[in-house]
Every structure is written in structure tokens, then in C-alpha cells.
Scaffold this active site. Structure first.
Site, PDB file in Angstrom:
ATOM      1  N   VAL A   1      18.712   8.758  30.752  1.00 21.15           N
ATOM      2  CA  VAL A   1      20.124   8.856  31.128  1.00 21.15           C
ATOM      3  C   VAL A   1      20.571  10.303  30.972  1.00 21.15           C
ATOM      4  O   VAL A   1      20.365  10.910  29.917  1.00 21.15           O
ATOM      5  CB  VAL A   1      21.004   7.963  30.215  1.00 21.15           C
ATOM      6  CG1 VAL A   1      22.463   8.069  30.621  1.00 21.15           C
ATOM      7  CG2 VAL A   1      20.542   6.519  30.241  1.00 21.15           C
TER       8      VAL A   1
ATOM      9  N   ALA B   1      26.465  15.118  33.890  1.00 16.16           N
ATOM     10  CA  ALA B   1      27.503  16.106  33.561  1.00 16.16           C
ATOM     11  C   ALA B   1      28.472  16.168  34.720  1.00 16.16           C
ATOM     12  O   ALA B   1      28.072  15.970  35.886  1.00 16.16           O
ATOM     13  CB  ALA B   1      26.892  17.484  33.303  1.00 16.16           C
TER      14      ALA B   1
ATOM     15  N   TYR C   1      20.591  25.231  36.526  1.00 17.23           N
ATOM     16  CA  TYR C   1      20.546  24.076  35.633  1.00 17.23           C
ATOM     17  C   TYR C   1      21.760  24.044  34.717  1.00 17.23           C
ATOM     18  O   TYR C   1      22.171  22.988  34.236  1.00 17.23           O
ATOM     19  CB  TYR C   1      19.243  24.088  34.825  1.00 17.23           C
ATOM     20  CG  TYR C   1      18.887  22.754  34.231  1.00 17.23           C
ATOM     21  CD1 TYR C   1      18.741  21.619  35.040  1.00 17.23           C
ATOM     22  CD2 TYR C   1      18.696  22.595  32.872  1.00 17.23           C
ATOM     23  CE1 TYR C   1      18.419  20.387  34.508  1.00 17.23           C
ATOM     24  CE2 TYR C   1      18.368  21.366  32.318  1.00 17.23           C
ATOM     25  CZ  TYR C   1      18.238  20.264  33.141  1.00 17.23           C
ATOM     26  OH  TYR C   1      17.918  19.041  32.609  1.00 17.23           O
TER      27      TYR C   1
ATOM     28  N   LYS D   1      20.093  19.551  27.023  1.00 17.15           N
ATOM     29  CA  LYS D   1      18.706  19.119  26.849  1.00 17.15           C
ATOM     30  C   LYS D   1      18.062  19.786  25.631  1.00 17.15           C
ATOM     31  O   LYS D   1      17.199  19.187  24.976  1.00 17.15           O
ATOM     32  CB  LYS D   1      17.897  19.413  28.116  1.00 17.15           C
ATOM     33  CG  LYS D   1      18.270  18.558  29.316  1.00 17.15           C
ATOM     34  CD  LYS D   1      17.937  17.092  29.114  1.00 17.15           C
ATOM     35  CE  LYS D   1      18.102  16.308  30.422  1.00 17.15           C
ATOM     36  NZ  LYS D   1      17.821  14.866  30.249  1.00 17.15           N
TER      37      LYS D   1
ATOM     38  N   THR E   1      15.004  12.789  42.252  1.00 18.92           N
ATOM     39  CA  THR E   1      15.781  11.624  41.852  1.00 18.92           C
ATOM     40  C   THR E   1      17.238  11.813  42.267  1.00 18.92           C
ATOM     41  O   THR E   1      17.660  12.919  42.611  1.00 18.92           O
ATOM     42  CB  THR E   1      15.725  11.427  40.330  1.00 18.92           C
ATOM     43  OG1 THR E   1      16.323  12.563  39.698  1.00 18.92           O
ATOM     44  CG2 THR E   1      14.279  11.279  39.853  1.00 18.92           C
TER      45      THR E   1
END
Length: 258
Positions: free
Chosen positions: A96, A99, A159, A166, A197
Site C-alpha cells: 500500500v 501520496a 519520486y 519509503k 502498476t
């Protein structure tokens, strides 16, 4: 134990959080686990996702619940359902991440407090909550996993906000490994290379990121959902019984080059 039984998932019972569709990492993990004999309870975000995921869950012969990790009662309901149905939990896979696009597409310097906190809650702290809720129901040698990315360790273009989130997630893995290790529970982060994805589609210039990975990775290709699922299956299995607290890359070797 024979080598075959070490790698088998027959009799293993687990929870996989975060199915979105057939192209999601959670589905790749679930498909491999099912093929190797695991029994699972699956979750998706909401009723909208349910229509896409329900046929997949049926194929995997696994119950499917809606679970929005921002709502603690839903996460609690998922874990309790799994415990009631399966008795004990041998593995949990947390896939999961989210943002707000405004914060994700902007500079980290300009990120809003609300957006940062929401990204941290959904993408990181929900793993801690899932671990805590699962703890009373974990079988000896249970394995907990979450999904990270190279941007936790390096500043990856576009990113943005997810990099610090992360990084916190990978640190969380190490602390959970220390805290849960005395009971025999193992905790890991899996760090896949870029895969197309739905979640990844929210990143700016994601196509460029994938092309760079294909060009520069030693294996000269992207990894597949099955390969990610195979790593997760190994970490679930008794063959990985001596490992915990690590971030394991499955990215064609991309993380070793610049």
C-alpha cells in the site's frame, strides 16, 4: 526438513493488503503464494476496486475484504477476519502506498504538512499498525513484508515525497525486526524495480524511469510481477528462517549501478 518442504508454502496462512488489479504487486505475490499452496485473505481499497479484484480473488480461492488503511477499524476488521478464518497467520504482505498528487508532483521542499502526514500514514505507519494488530495471531516463524523502492536510498528524479516516506518505511522494518524478533517473527522490505502498476502511473515521467532501468540494469530488462512474488514466497518459506530486518532488491541489479 527436505529441501522441497523448506520452499513449500503448503499450510501457510496469510494476509495480503493492497490488491488493485491484475497488474498490482500484491496480485503478483498472491498468485505465486497460491500456486505454492498458501491459504490467504486478500484486501482491496474500496468498493470501486472490488469490481476489478473480486474475479482475481475468486481465481485464487481467497476471501476478499475492503480495507482502507486510513480507517483503523477496517484494518482491524481485516486482521480479525483472517485470524478467525485461519486460526494463525504465517505471513502478511503490505503493498500500500499513496501520496496526494499535488505533493507528489511538487518539490519535497514545498510539500504540505497534511500531504506529507497522509502519505506517511498510508504508506508507512499502516504497516506498523498491521504488524501490531497481527501480533497476537502470528504463528511461530511468521514473516511480515512491505514494498519499498530505490528512492528510499537515493534521490530519484520525480519520486519526490515518496522517497522520504519509503526511507522511513525501510527504517520501520529494521525496528519491527528488532522488536518482533524475540518471538520469532521476521520482517522485511522488498524493493522492486519499476513495474507498470496503477500506483506507479501517478509518478511523473514514469516511462522514462522504466526505460532507464531497462537500459542500465545489468539484466537489461524490467522485473516481472511473478519475480517479485517469488521473492515474497521465499521470505514466507522456512528456507528464509534465518533472515530478518533486510531490504531485498528484485530489480535486475539496477540498484548496483548509477
Amino acid at each position: 526438513m527436505t529441501p522441497e518442504s523448506l520452499f513449500s508454502l503448503a499450510g501457510k496462512r496469510g494476509v495480503i493488503i493492497g490488491l488493485a488489479n491484475a497488474h498490482s504487486i500484491a496480485y503478483g505475490c498472491a498468485a505465486v503464494a497460491h500456486a505454492l499452496g498458501a491459504q490467504m485473505v486478500l484486501s482491496c481499497l474500496n468498493d470501486k476496486a472490488l469490481q476489478f479484484v473480486a474475479p482475481l480473488a475468486e481465481q485464487l480461492q481467497s476471501p476478499l475484504l475492503v480495507c482502507d488503511v486510513e480507517k483503523e477499524d477496517e484494518l482491524e476488521r481485516l486482521i480479525q477476519f483472517a485470524a478467525d478464518r485461519m486460526g494463525k497467520i504465517d505471513f502478511l504482505i503490505h503493498s500500500v502506498a499513496w501520496a496526494p498528487l499535488t505533493d507528489l508532483h511538487g518539490r519535497v521542499l514545498d510539500s504540505s504538512a497534511q500531504g506529507f502526514l497522509q502519505a506517511m500514514n498510508i504508506s508507512c505507519h499502516s504497516f506498523a499498525r498491521a504488524a501490531r494488530l497481527s501480533e497476537p495471531h502470528l504463528a511461530p516463524g511468521a514473516s511480515l513484508m512491505t514494498m519499498s523502492y530505490l528512492g528510499a536510498d537515493e534521490a530519484v528524479a520525480h519520486y519526490g515525497l515518496m522517497g522520504p516516506v519509503k526511507a522511513a518505511l525501510e527504517s520501520l522494518v529494521r525496528y519491527l525486526a528488532v522488536e518482533m524478533g524475540p518471538a520469532g517473527t521476521r520482517v522485511h522490505a522488498i524493493s522492486p524495480g519499476p513495474v507498470p502498476t496503477r500506483a506507479a502511473s501517478g509518478l511523473q515521467e514514469f516511462d522514462v524511469l522504466m526505460e532507464k532501468a531497462k537500459t542500465n540494469a545489468p539484466l537489461k530488462r524490467l522485473v516481472t510481477l511473478q519475480e517479485i512474488g517469488q521473492l515474497a514466497a521465499f521470505l514466507i518459506s522456512d528456507a528464509a528462517s534465518g533472515m530478518t530486518g533486510q531490504t531485498l532488491y528484485v530489480d535486475g541489479g539496477y540498484h548496483i549501478v548509477n
